[in-house]
Design an enzyme around this catalytic site. Structure first.
Site, PDB file in Angstrom:
ATOM      1  N   LYS A  83      73.281 -55.355  -7.824  1.00  0.00           N
ATOM      2  CA  LYS A  83      72.641 -55.907  -6.632  1.00  0.00           C
ATOM      3  C   LYS A  83      72.701 -54.916  -5.482  1.00  0.00           C
ATOM      4  O   LYS A  83      73.597 -54.092  -5.382  1.00  0.00           O
ATOM      5  CB  LYS A  83      73.327 -57.222  -6.230  1.00  0.00           C
ATOM      6  CG  LYS A  83      73.165 -58.338  -7.256  1.00  0.00           C
ATOM      7  CD  LYS A  83      71.730 -58.818  -7.332  1.00  0.00           C
ATOM      8  CE  LYS A  83      71.541 -59.894  -8.388  1.00  0.00           C
ATOM      9  NZ  LYS A  83      71.632 -59.364  -9.754  1.00  0.00           N
ATOM     10  N   ASP A  84      71.738 -55.064  -4.597  1.00  0.00           N
ATOM     11  CA  ASP A  84      71.518 -54.137  -3.500  1.00  0.00           C
ATOM     12  C   ASP A  84      72.649 -54.149  -2.476  1.00  0.00           C
ATOM     13  O   ASP A  84      73.357 -55.141  -2.308  1.00  0.00           O
ATOM     14  CB  ASP A  84      70.193 -54.525  -2.844  1.00  0.00           C
ATOM     15  CG  ASP A  84      69.799 -53.620  -1.717  1.00  0.00           C
ATOM     16  OD1 ASP A  84      70.201 -52.440  -1.729  1.00  0.00           O
ATOM     17  OD2 ASP A  84      69.077 -54.084  -0.819  1.00  0.00           O
ATOM     18  N   LYS A  85      72.786 -53.023  -1.783  1.00  0.00           N
ATOM     19  CA  LYS A  85      73.782 -52.892  -0.723  1.00  0.00           C
ATOM     20  C   LYS A  85      73.296 -53.515   0.579  1.00  0.00           C
ATOM     21  O   LYS A  85      74.018 -54.283   1.211  1.00  0.00           O
ATOM     22  CB  LYS A  85      74.101 -51.407  -0.506  1.00  0.00           C
ATOM     23  CG  LYS A  85      75.082 -51.143   0.636  1.00  0.00           C
ATOM     24  CD  LYS A  85      75.377 -49.653   0.757  1.00  0.00           C
ATOM     25  CE  LYS A  85      76.372 -49.384   1.879  1.00  0.00           C
ATOM     26  NZ  LYS A  85      76.721 -47.946   1.976  1.00  0.00           N
TER      27      LYS A  85
END
Length: 348
Positions: A83-85
């Site tokens: 998952k994205d930061k």
């Protein structure tokens, strides 16, 4: 021969409808992602499933904290997807039950909150999820809720083009060219993981080109003899042998699948195979040059479910569910009618 990922090469399904423009990701909470698991923990077993909310951190950074600060061997930590930061995300991790007492140290990792914890019989593995539920804010949107809803209704009826997003292609979209060198020469620098990733980037570029070709030929929501089709309800694939399947495709019950070339993927036949050959010939490639990869097939489109548009003082909130392997950026580019930058660290 252009082996650089250029999103402008890929047509919009809703090209006739104006987009809302705008900007995304001004703040992490503007981009919210929640994993929808393939199954929930059973309540017993030797693996502890953790449902974590994180902001400002990649999945990898959380994994490294569990490894370095809680003393859990990396190979014993399970995760379904990356998952994205720069987002607010909720996802599952698994750790061996014997490390449960060390969970109090999670409070030392800024940006992480434990939402749920329960036991299960097996470690969580990559791909063990149904998909992701998104809630995304588009700031400075034009045309209001009605404009976005008109686009989403078309995507609901015809399915979302299953393009690979920009995060698949690396900085400035150059990874397919590096993968091409590996495929042609069979060797190069880098770890085995990096080589697989680069060849995967080339496979993704060829798939996107195949989607675009089918759209240009009026075959996006069609199946033709020789296609391998996917049943959206069950996930099963079958060879299309007659025109009788056409109505099922128009109802979005089934969709054509495109090639991720490799040594063990189901090969199309006839007219459907000729379309794949056309993409290979564009780059002077042959199927056997992908023997280092297993190969697979990927549907040309995915159903869009559970969508909603809310208008608020900050802009438009889009809520929707996408199955695993598909990209929110593909939906956002249709709604916004502009190219959406690659999110940092997002892979599923």
């Amino acid at each position: 021969m252009d082996l650089v990922y250029r999103p402008e090469r890929y047509p919009f399904l809703t090209a006739g409808l104006p987009g809302v423009g705008g900007v995304i990701r001004l703040l992490p909470q503007d981009f919210q992602v929640e994993e929808v698991p393939a199954y929930l923990p059973s309540g017993e077993g030797e693996h502890l499933y953790l449902f974590l909310e994180k902001e400002g951190l990649t999945t990898r950074q959380v994994l490294e904290f569990l490894r370095d600060e809680l003393g859990i061997p990396e190979k014993e930590i399970g995760v379904a997807g990356l998952k994205d930061k720069h987002a607010l995300t909720r996802q599952w991790f698994s750790i061996p039950k014997r490390h449960e007492d060390a969970l109090c140290l999670l409070e030392n990792l800024k940006g992480v909150r434990l939402l749920k914890a329960d036991l299960h019989t097996n470690k969580l593995r990559t791909g063990h999820l149904k998909g992701n539920r998104f809630r995304i804010l588009i700031r400075e949107a034009q045309g209001g809720r009605e404009r976005a809803e008109a686009i989403l209704r078309v995507l609901q009826e015809k399915g979302l083009p299953n393009y690979y997003g920009p995060q698949r292609f690396g900085l400035e979209g150059l990874n397919p060219a590096r993968g091409y060198e590996l495929v042609k020469k069979g060797k190069g620098r880098g770890s085995p993981w990096l080589k697989r990733f680069l060849i995967g980037s080339l496979q993704s570029l060829l798939f996107n080109d195949w989607v675009a070709l089918r759209m240009e030929r009026g075959l996006y929501d069609r199946v033709i003899p020789g296609d391998w089709a996917k049943k959206h309800a069950t996930g099963g694939e079958f060879l299309v042998e007659s025109e009788a399947e056409a109505e099922r495709a128009l109802r979005l019950e089934i969709s054509a699948t495109g090639p991720l070339f490799g040594k063990k993927y189901p090969e199309a036949r006839g007219e459907a195979r000729a379309l794949e050959d056309e993409i290979l010939e564009r780059y002077a490639l042959k199927r056997e040059e992908f023997r280092a990869r297993r190969g697979a097939r990927r549907p040309i489109r995915v159903p869009l479910a559970e969508w909603e548009v809310e208008e608020g003082p900050e802009g438009l909130w889009l809520s929707f569910f996408l199955p695993k392997g598909s990209y929110a950026t593909s939906l956002l580019r249709e709604v916004m009618k502009k190219e959406v930058d690659a999110p940092e660290g997002e892979e599923d």
